[in-house]
Scaffold this motif. Structure first.
Motif, PDB file in Angstrom:
ATOM      1  N   VAL A   1      31.259  90.491  76.126  1.00  0.00           N
ATOM      2  CA  VAL A   1      31.887  91.804  76.595  1.00  0.00           C
ATOM      3  C   VAL A   1      31.018  92.265  77.605  1.00  0.00           C
ATOM      4  O   VAL A   1      31.599  93.222  78.354  1.00  0.00           O
TER       5      VAL A   1
ATOM      6  N   ASP B   1      50.267  94.037  81.443  1.00  0.00           N
ATOM      7  CA  ASP B   1      49.096  94.769  81.545  1.00  0.00           C
ATOM      8  C   ASP B   1      47.955  93.970  82.117  1.00  0.00           C
ATOM      9  O   ASP B   1      47.035  94.253  82.912  1.00  0.00           O
TER      10      ASP B   1
ATOM     11  N   VAL C   1      44.255  93.736  84.307  1.00  0.00           N
ATOM     12  CA  VAL C   1      43.017  93.649  84.000  1.00  0.00           C
ATOM     13  C   VAL C   1      42.263  92.596  84.493  1.00  0.00           C
ATOM     14  O   VAL C   1      41.099  92.515  84.622  1.00  0.00           O
TER      15      VAL C   1
ATOM     16  N   ASN D   1      33.076  97.532  80.685  1.00  0.00           N
ATOM     17  CA  ASN D   1      33.466  98.813  79.970  1.00  0.00           C
ATOM     18  C   ASN D   1      34.974  98.603  79.225  1.00  0.00           C
ATOM     19  O   ASN D   1      35.122  99.349  78.608  1.00  0.00           O
ATOM     20  N   LEU D   2      35.365  97.461  79.218  1.00  0.00           N
ATOM     21  CA  LEU D   2      36.564  97.279  78.775  1.00  0.00           C
ATOM     22  C   LEU D   2      36.354  96.455  77.393  1.00  0.00           C
ATOM     23  O   LEU D   2      36.189  95.161  77.422  1.00  0.00           O
ATOM     24  N   SER D   3      36.635  96.961  76.103  1.00  0.00           N
ATOM     25  CA  SER D   3      36.522  96.494  74.892  1.00  0.00           C
ATOM     26  C   SER D   3      38.000  95.843  74.563  1.00  0.00           C
ATOM     27  O   SER D   3      37.764  94.872  73.824  1.00  0.00           O
ATOM     28  N   ARG D   4      38.954  96.120  75.044  1.00  0.00           N
ATOM     29  CA  ARG D   4      40.210  95.389  75.117  1.00  0.00           C
ATOM     30  C   ARG D   4      40.579  94.862  76.088  1.00  0.00           C
ATOM     31  O   ARG D   4      40.609  95.385  77.169  1.00  0.00           O
TER      32      ARG D   4
ATOM     33  N   ASP E   1      34.821  96.837  70.445  1.00  0.00           N
ATOM     34  CA  ASP E   1      34.839  98.090  70.638  1.00  0.00           C
ATOM     35  C   ASP E   1      33.110  98.674  70.119  1.00  0.00           C
ATOM     36  O   ASP E   1      32.902  99.891  70.685  1.00  0.00           O
TER      37      ASP E   1
ATOM     38  N   ILE F   1      35.871 105.384  74.497  1.00  0.00           N
ATOM     39  CA  ILE F   1      35.848 103.959  74.971  1.00  0.00           C
ATOM     40  C   ILE F   1      37.350 103.551  74.931  1.00  0.00           C
ATOM     41  O   ILE F   1      37.725 102.595  75.855  1.00  0.00           O
ATOM     42  N   LEU F   2      38.061 103.769  74.020  1.00  0.00           N
ATOM     43  CA  LEU F   2      39.633 103.400  73.820  1.00  0.00           C
ATOM     44  C   LEU F   2      40.431 104.157  74.761  1.00  0.00           C
ATOM     45  O   LEU F   2      41.201 103.636  75.355  1.00  0.00           O
TER      46      LEU F   2
ATOM     47  N   HIS G   1      39.492 105.378  77.639  1.00  0.00           N
ATOM     48  CA  HIS G   1      39.449 104.921  79.181  1.00  0.00           C
ATOM     49  C   HIS G   1      39.860 103.621  79.308  1.00  0.00           C
ATOM     50  O   HIS G   1      39.498 103.069  80.364  1.00  0.00           O
ATOM     51  N   ASN G   2      40.322 102.907  78.329  1.00  0.00           N
ATOM     52  CA  ASN G   2      40.752 101.396  78.606  1.00  0.00           C
ATOM     53  C   ASN G   2      42.203 101.688  79.098  1.00  0.00           C
ATOM     54  O   ASN G   2      43.040 102.338  78.649  1.00  0.00           O
TER      55      ASN G   2
ATOM     56  N   LEU H   1      44.533  99.690  78.430  1.00  0.00           N
ATOM     57  CA  LEU H   1      45.620  99.438  77.741  1.00  0.00           C
ATOM     58  C   LEU H   1      45.895 100.695  76.780  1.00  0.00           C
ATOM     59  O   LEU H   1      46.935 100.592  75.875  1.00  0.00           O
TER      60      LEU H   1
ATOM     61  N   PRO I   1      44.660 101.747  73.749  1.00  0.00           N
ATOM     62  CA  PRO I   1      44.703 101.275  72.480  1.00  0.00           C
ATOM     63  C   PRO I   1      44.378 102.495  71.568  1.00  0.00           C
ATOM     64  O   PRO I   1      43.592 103.300  71.693  1.00  0.00           O
ATOM     65  N   ALA I   2      45.362 102.655  70.170  1.00  0.00           N
ATOM     66  CA  ALA I   2      44.841 103.707  69.259  1.00  0.00           C
ATOM     67  C   ALA I   2      43.864 103.112  68.693  1.00  0.00           C
ATOM     68  O   ALA I   2      43.482 102.214  68.497  1.00  0.00           O
TER      69      ALA I   2
END
Lengths: 383, 383, 383, 383
Positions: free
Chosen positions: C27, C66, C70, C89-92, D25, D146-147, D149-150, D152, D154-155
């Protein structure tokens, strides 16, 4: 003194301050906080032209319309401005141009000052006079920075003698009783808008020193490794000390095992009995913490000041610069004078050896960011 | 011309270039690449004092020992130096001090130039003359930047007329045959160390334009959104265009629907027939890519140059600035002159309208970083 | 090996490289030059989806639209991209998401690889394979940086043994005769566009070492204060050394009076006989200058390489990364692969211990900025 | 609730907050103010290990001595620390390592919590509980960043429902009489050191709104070009707006002509009746100035709060974060908790929807820099 004479002597004094300078000294801007002396000469003149002559004198011809762009300061209302960091990049207008600009504006000003004035205009002129007095102090501090950071350490004036204040030989603490006190300006004279809104403040009993911290006392802090021990410092102050590699007040130099400092007369050995100056709020706070004491609030200072001598250095307080109850910005560009700076700055009280005569008063509130040191700033302790 | 006369006229010419300046113009440094004119005046003088007078003239008294600190340039061997970004913060020494410094050094120099010289000393003086000629060109470009970035756009000299070169009206490509060519300086005259090491280079057949790209041609690139299409640019060039918001050559201003540019005479409409100048290597490359062509290498340029007119703008080449085979740095401080810059810069060939007379030659190698534009830089196309 | 098998084993090898990682290791992005391993896994997959499946397989459903945003890299043609500094910075998408993405794309790819292919598609797939091989090497170097900069110094694999190359015990210089040589790719196999344009280069006689500089030899440079003497360095290299406080190759640590370095097995004492690696071009140049020698050009390297062993470290050359004569970018996004980086970088030749098997060849041109060290970069001397 | 049960449920709740997260995350740190969730999990555990177990439990074996280095926060007294900007670069210790660390510490803690405790130890444990409650709130806000600013979006949890507070439908101003009021913590329960020093404050008569500013009201400010008119802003706030290109609260996105914001459930249309949140102090001040009103001081807030509902958003006050009279830092590392931040920050009062149950109180003083927005910060007006 009547306003005609005041204006004339004010304008003369500004030019007197610059008299020892070489043309080159008027031009440079070694750091963003310092402005070139020629900019101060122009900006104070622009103030009278913009707020008095152009709106209130029919048929007035601006000296040069482009000067509004060049000498405009923080007044966002009045067109674009040269950004602060650019001031030292401008070789034009020349110093000579600016002295002619001053003469042009002074002639028009003295003409209207010879006749009766509307109170509204008169008030603006008085504001302009106090504004230029503030820039007189900045001229001194900016000139000191410009010459004091030159590797040749040129003197401003080898005969310069500041008005001195004899410190009392003993460091006594004055006790002030708990109670409700009134704070803020009262009376008929001039004051800035940030002093208005006289209001009650409740103070606990406190003690405050009758004199400023001396160079000898501050040296003890240095020699006790005060700059290397994070416990005395705010977190933000500690970052500042480490990032900027701060180890002593501004203008201090350790040469051949002795401390020297740059003064208006050139490089000189530290005078141990004199008050320490050119310290930041961070340093003032750290020094007080190291002593197990603290800085006074601006309210404590205002209440206690009639009991001690002040006026040698601007004195850092613990108070953040905030509006007094009921503070209102004046409408228009004049309203940008004070209110917009009321965040993340600390109040200084008193005056300094280079403050213009008659400019300060008990309720005067000066303010700077917590890391700045090029003003004549000192430390008074409280507990 | 004998060396005594050459030295004297060289030194006179430097001061002539500065004659139109106000004192204030000598002082400022709006960007790090530009040096204050007074620094050039002092630095070129320091060169003669440091490399000729101090080591080779018995009993020579330096004008002021602190000047070594102030006017030292990139010569790390010779003590500390004022860092480049600080040059514009120094109001002292004054312009007048520096002219007296020049006079002091010139008197000592002319004295030794009146007698026979050791060849080693003579060679160093010739190097010093060529060094000052390089600074004469920098004086022009730095003065242009200082005045051209002032919001008042003051003229340097309203009567200024550059030596002009009539471009041929047609844009013809000259064909050069494939083969082995010799590159580098040959002969008895002066050259810089980076031109030595004459060596063979094999070139494929190529074609090169007989003239520089004109403002009219460059405007087509602008109007075709050349600055907005990443495909024409190097990745690093594209970052530069976007970060710096570049949309035209340096000194160009779009006012009331027309393009103007700042010249030594002030702000003037673009002359469409003149050669485009004040472009970076990134722009030169992008323009060529947009045309479906390319820049020449420095070797192609050197081989083809006898067949076309050059000398109006320094011409960007595709060649990185690298040592020729067998390149050796001279020992000592003089050796820092060229070799230490041989990384991440591009070679320019030719000369410009403001290059000192007689300073350039076919094998001359100028060099700058790929984003710089304040020199008189232009574009010649190849294919 | 047929292309179906090559594709399959390529994709498997990429995942094998990541097998020792914890999810967390996929990550992070400690510096801008390093990409998170999960980004490499996604980006190489995105390449096949974008350039093969979407345009050439009817009815192909992208795994997630998407992802183009990315995993897009430097390909400006293909929509917006996550800026490089944001990758960490992207966890997903999660690591698991990305492995499923790989599976989705691999299934579609293996399907089309089972049938005959248009040559145009086949060529693009081969390019994609070589592209992923490049990212396999980056995976190794980025993983090394991620783990090697963790204060716990975790091993990647305690049993890791790189393919070793026995250096010859003696450092002999091979002499190559002056003459005209052919440079660039020749043959039927795959090569990158920057190797094409085979052309003649004239070389002076030169000598080149038969082996790489060892850690023991490089330590002499360190111990001779090589990092403190500006004379060995380019001006830009010297600034880099001082600003970044560089005193040894990357991954070297001086602990209890001995030198250690981080390897894939954890922290280990320096192996004196091994080749020095993880040096920048600036260091390679300074080392050579200190020895009184120089780095070879890429042309010298290509001519001489059949006479020595290479493949342990990528070898810095003196050559700037420039197009060969006649270089043309491919049209469209694929054309951004190489040409746009041809400025302000240096060519490396050879290969390294972690280069994918069969990936490199004599004419291969790698390239990096002059300050970068996280690749397995070494030094070969010439004179 | 006894302290054993409180500790256990506290620790459980922290892990419950993280339950919806993917491993990835836990790792990232998109901006310096946000810490990776795994860091929060480790740091709160390190607090109990460092201040309770190591000094007060004989024979306690730290889980891993290197963790002191990794999870130490601002406590300069306790060895070196990973600098804040590096937290997101550390893939190790893994999330699994940290959960085992928590288990190790919890076992030792529950053991000592089963027996009677020295009051000194008990007080430190209570401090540790409140400390972890603060980090529970930070976990929520950091996860949201974190989520949110992704790309995607994500919820965090599609079923997330915050504890809601029904705002009164009318915006009434409550009038508070002029007079002397007592400020600061009183009683037996827990409070932080910055709430102590109960003291008298004299307040002028003032009015304060009975509810927070809503999204609908804030939209009027946006639509009236509030972000483009410098007159509403502090000078420093105006610089922030322009440099950061701020045009709406954090998490707001203008898509297809409507305003959306990121919530724990993903991207949703703005709820016009809800209170505006994620605004900086600069924005809160500018909004109030635009309305012709002001923010309350923290003293006004504390006096008036019993008369209105609070707890939905932390509420910016006009008060700088300063020590109360008689404030003393505790000796040792614990003393770094609050005092060192008492400069250049603003006080927030109240609590937010994600504050841990029972954590806040009327005298609670939260504090942040004036530009920060990732907390659940809102606006209450005064006059």
């Amino acid at each position: 003194m009547d306003i005609y004479t005041r204006y004339k002597s004010l304008r003369q004094r500004t030019e007197d301050i610059c008299r020892p300078l070489a043309i080159e000294d008027y031009v440079v801007q070694p750091i963003v906080d310092v402005s070139p002396p020629k900019w101060h000469l122009g900006h104070t003149t622009w103030f009278f032209e913009t707020f008095i002559l152009t709106p209130h004198v029919q048929g007035y011809q601006p000296f040069n319309p482009d000067y509004n762009y060049v000498f405009n300061s923080y007044y966002e209302t009045i067109g674009n401005r040269v950004i602060r960091t650019d001031r030292g990049n401008l070789s034009r207008p020349t110093v000579d141009d600016i002295y002619r600009y001053r003469q042009h504006v002074d002639e028009a000003m003295l003409k209207i000052l010879s006749a009766p004035l509307e109170p509204e205009v008169s008030d603006l002129i008085v504001l302009g006079i106090h504004h230029e007095e503030q820039h007189q102090e900045l001229l001194y501090t900016d000139i000191k920075y410009i010459l004091g950071h030159n590797p040749l350490f040129p003197a401003y004036d080898v005969t310069y003698q500041p008005p001195t204040l004899k410190s009392t030989s003993t460091n006594d603490f004055i006790r002030i009783k708990e109670g409700l006190y009134e704070i803020g300006f009262k009376g008929d004279g001039f004051c800035f808008d940030n002093e208005l809104g006289r209001h009650k403040v409740y103070l606990n009993e406190f003690e405050i020193s009758n004199r400023l911290v001396s160079n000898a006392e501050y040296l003890e802090f240095i020699n006790d490794d005060g700059y290397s021990d994070f416990r005395h410092w705010h977190a933000e102050g500690w970052d500042w000390v480490r990032n900027e590699k701060i180890t002593a007040p501004l203008y201090w130099h350790f040469i051949d095992n002795s401390w020297y400092h740059y003064t208006f007369r050139g490089l000189e050995p530290i005078d141990l009995e004199a008050s320490v100056r050119h310290v930041s709020y961070f340093e003032a706070y750290a020094y007080a913490a190291w002593k197990g004491l603290r800085l006074p609030t601006e309210f404590e200072w205002e209440v206690a000041a009639p009991n001690f001598t002040w006026g040698e250095n601007w004195e850092w307080t613990e108070s953040a610069y905030l509006p007094y109850p009921g503070f209102k910005k004046a409408p228009g560009a004049i309203g940008e004078y004070n209110g917009k700076f009321m965040v993340n700055q600390k109040v200084l009280r008193g005056a300094s050896a280079i403050t213009s005569p008659g400019h300060s008063r008990l309720t005067y509130r000066n303010f700077f960011q917590t890391n700045l040191r090029w003003q004549f700033t000192g430390i008074r302790l409280a507990k």
